[in-house]
Design a protein around this motif. Structure first.
Motif, PDB file in Angstrom:
ATOM      1  N   MET A  34      49.183  50.906  48.024  1.00  0.00           N
ATOM      2  CA  MET A  34      48.413  52.139  47.917  1.00  0.00           C
ATOM      3  C   MET A  34      47.643  52.219  46.605  1.00  0.00           C
ATOM      4  O   MET A  34      46.521  52.747  46.578  1.00  0.00           O
ATOM      5  CB  MET A  34      49.309  53.362  48.115  1.00  0.00           C
ATOM      6  N   TRP A  35      48.195  51.693  45.532  1.00  0.00           N
ATOM      7  CA  TRP A  35      47.448  51.681  44.269  1.00  0.00           C
ATOM      8  C   TRP A  35      46.202  50.819  44.421  1.00  0.00           C
ATOM      9  O   TRP A  35      45.131  51.167  43.918  1.00  0.00           O
ATOM     10  CB  TRP A  35      48.308  51.164  43.132  1.00  0.00           C
ATOM     11  N   ASP A  38      43.722  52.748  46.508  1.00  0.00           N
ATOM     12  CA  ASP A  38      43.133  53.836  45.709  1.00  0.00           C
ATOM     13  C   ASP A  38      42.054  53.315  44.761  1.00  0.00           C
ATOM     14  O   ASP A  38      41.115  54.040  44.437  1.00  0.00           O
ATOM     15  CB  ASP A  38      44.209  54.569  44.910  1.00  0.00           C
ATOM     16  N   ALA A  39      42.189  52.087  44.319  1.00  0.00           N
ATOM     17  CA  ALA A  39      41.214  51.498  43.397  1.00  0.00           C
ATOM     18  C   ALA A  39      39.988  50.948  44.129  1.00  0.00           C
ATOM     19  O   ALA A  39      38.970  50.672  43.493  1.00  0.00           O
ATOM     20  CB  ALA A  39      41.875  50.378  42.583  1.00  0.00           C
ATOM     21  N   PRO A  42      36.390  53.957  48.793  1.00  0.00           N
ATOM     22  CA  PRO A  42      37.096  54.750  49.803  1.00  0.00           C
ATOM     23  C   PRO A  42      36.833  54.313  51.248  1.00  0.00           C
ATOM     24  O   PRO A  42      37.749  54.337  52.072  1.00  0.00           O
ATOM     25  CB  PRO A  42      36.613  56.177  49.556  1.00  0.00           C
ATOM     26  N   ALA A  45      38.944  51.347  51.741  1.00  0.00           N
ATOM     27  CA  ALA A  45      40.345  51.767  51.789  1.00  0.00           C
ATOM     28  C   ALA A  45      40.680  52.364  53.157  1.00  0.00           C
ATOM     29  O   ALA A  45      41.729  52.053  53.734  1.00  0.00           O
ATOM     30  CB  ALA A  45      40.639  52.771  50.678  1.00  0.00           C
ATOM     31  N   GLY A 130      35.297  59.575  50.060  1.00  0.00           N
ATOM     32  CA  GLY A 130      36.204  59.884  48.949  1.00  0.00           C
ATOM     33  C   GLY A 130      37.087  61.075  49.252  1.00  0.00           C
ATOM     34  O   GLY A 130      38.287  61.064  48.963  1.00  0.00           O
ATOM     35  N   TRP A 133      39.668  60.016  51.964  1.00  0.00           N
ATOM     36  CA  TRP A 133      40.705  59.140  51.423  1.00  0.00           C
ATOM     37  C   TRP A 133      41.680  59.910  50.535  1.00  0.00           C
ATOM     38  O   TRP A 133      42.895  59.753  50.661  1.00  0.00           O
ATOM     39  CB  TRP A 133      40.106  57.948  50.663  1.00  0.00           C
ATOM     40  N   ARG A 134      41.178  60.746  49.634  1.00  0.00           N
ATOM     41  CA  ARG A 134      42.062  61.518  48.754  1.00  0.00           C
ATOM     42  C   ARG A 134      42.966  62.446  49.555  1.00  0.00           C
ATOM     43  O   ARG A 134      44.152  62.575  49.260  1.00  0.00           O
ATOM     44  CB  ARG A 134      41.253  62.304  47.721  1.00  0.00           C
ATOM     45  N   SER A 137      45.507  59.925  51.152  1.00  0.00           N
ATOM     46  CA  SER A 137      46.317  59.100  50.257  1.00  0.00           C
ATOM     47  C   SER A 137      47.357  59.897  49.478  1.00  0.00           C
ATOM     48  O   SER A 137      48.509  59.467  49.361  1.00  0.00           O
ATOM     49  CB  SER A 137      45.414  58.346  49.277  1.00  0.00           C
ATOM     50  N   GLN A 138      46.980  61.042  48.949  1.00  0.00           N
ATOM     51  CA  GLN A 138      47.912  61.796  48.106  1.00  0.00           C
ATOM     52  C   GLN A 138      49.160  62.248  48.861  1.00  0.00           C
ATOM     53  O   GLN A 138      50.282  61.951  48.421  1.00  0.00           O
ATOM     54  CB  GLN A 138      47.192  62.951  47.423  1.00  0.00           C
ATOM     55  N   GLN A 141      51.232  59.085  50.085  1.00  0.00           N
ATOM     56  CA  GLN A 141      51.988  58.420  49.020  1.00  0.00           C
ATOM     57  C   GLN A 141      53.196  59.241  48.583  1.00  0.00           C
ATOM     58  O   GLN A 141      54.266  58.679  48.306  1.00  0.00           O
ATOM     59  CB  GLN A 141      51.083  58.132  47.822  1.00  0.00           C
TER      60      GLN A 141
END
Length: 175
Positions: A34-35, A38-39, A42, A45, A130, A133-134, A137-138, A141
């Protein structure tokens, strides 16, 4: 019926292997996958996570995810029949913790998030990708960290149970 005394050690080893495999799976997502996503861009990802989520439903993953509580419970049951109460309690606690701390969040949170992400069609454009994805992902995770901790503690309990086999007061070498 097989002799329970001959089943306990192989079940304890299987419990450790299954619990270790699923802990490793969840842990790898926490500390690298996931890191890395995240990098990444998006949109990349999102597409990568969609592909990974589709690929995880396979005959290699299924035994570790679904079999872990069964093997832990079987070890608890056999230990109980052999009056290995401490080991039985530890294997049983590991099974319960895994179900409540890893399986339930998977079914209740991570899978629905995965299904919602699967419905996203890329390309979306930079700002929309973006956002998507945010928002995925948040929470994914955070709940995966819960799964990893629960699976790690289940592994610890299984190891503790395996170490305690045969250490009953009054037995040679016992406590």
């Amino acid at each position: 019926m097989p002799d329970p005394a001959r089943l306990l050690a192989p079940l304890a080893i299987a419990a450790l292997l299954f619990a270790g495999a699923i802990f490793g799976f969840f842990y790898a997502w926490v500390c690298s996958t996931m890191w890395g996503l995240d990098a990444a861009d998006p949109e990349i990802a999102i597409a990568a996570m969609q592909a990974m989520n589709a690929s995880v439903r396979n005959p290699v993953f299924a035994p570790a995810f679904f079999g872990t509580p069964a093997v832990l419970a079987a070890a608890a049951l056999v230990a109980w029949t052999l009056a290995e109460r401490r080991a039985a309690s530890l294997f049983g606690a590991a099974a319960g913790l895994y179900v409540l701390g890893a399986m339930v969040p998977t079914v209740a949170v991570n899978v629905p998030l995965n299904q919602a992400l699967a419905a996203v069609a890329v390309p979306l454009g930079d700002s929309r990708a973006g956002e998507v994805w945010r928002s995925y992902s948040q929470p994914w995770q955070a709940w995966n960290a819960v799964r990893a901790v629960a699976a790690g503690v289940a592994l610890l309990l299984a190891g503790w149970g395996a170490l305690g086999i045969g250490r009953v007061v009054g037995r040679p070498g016992g406590g």
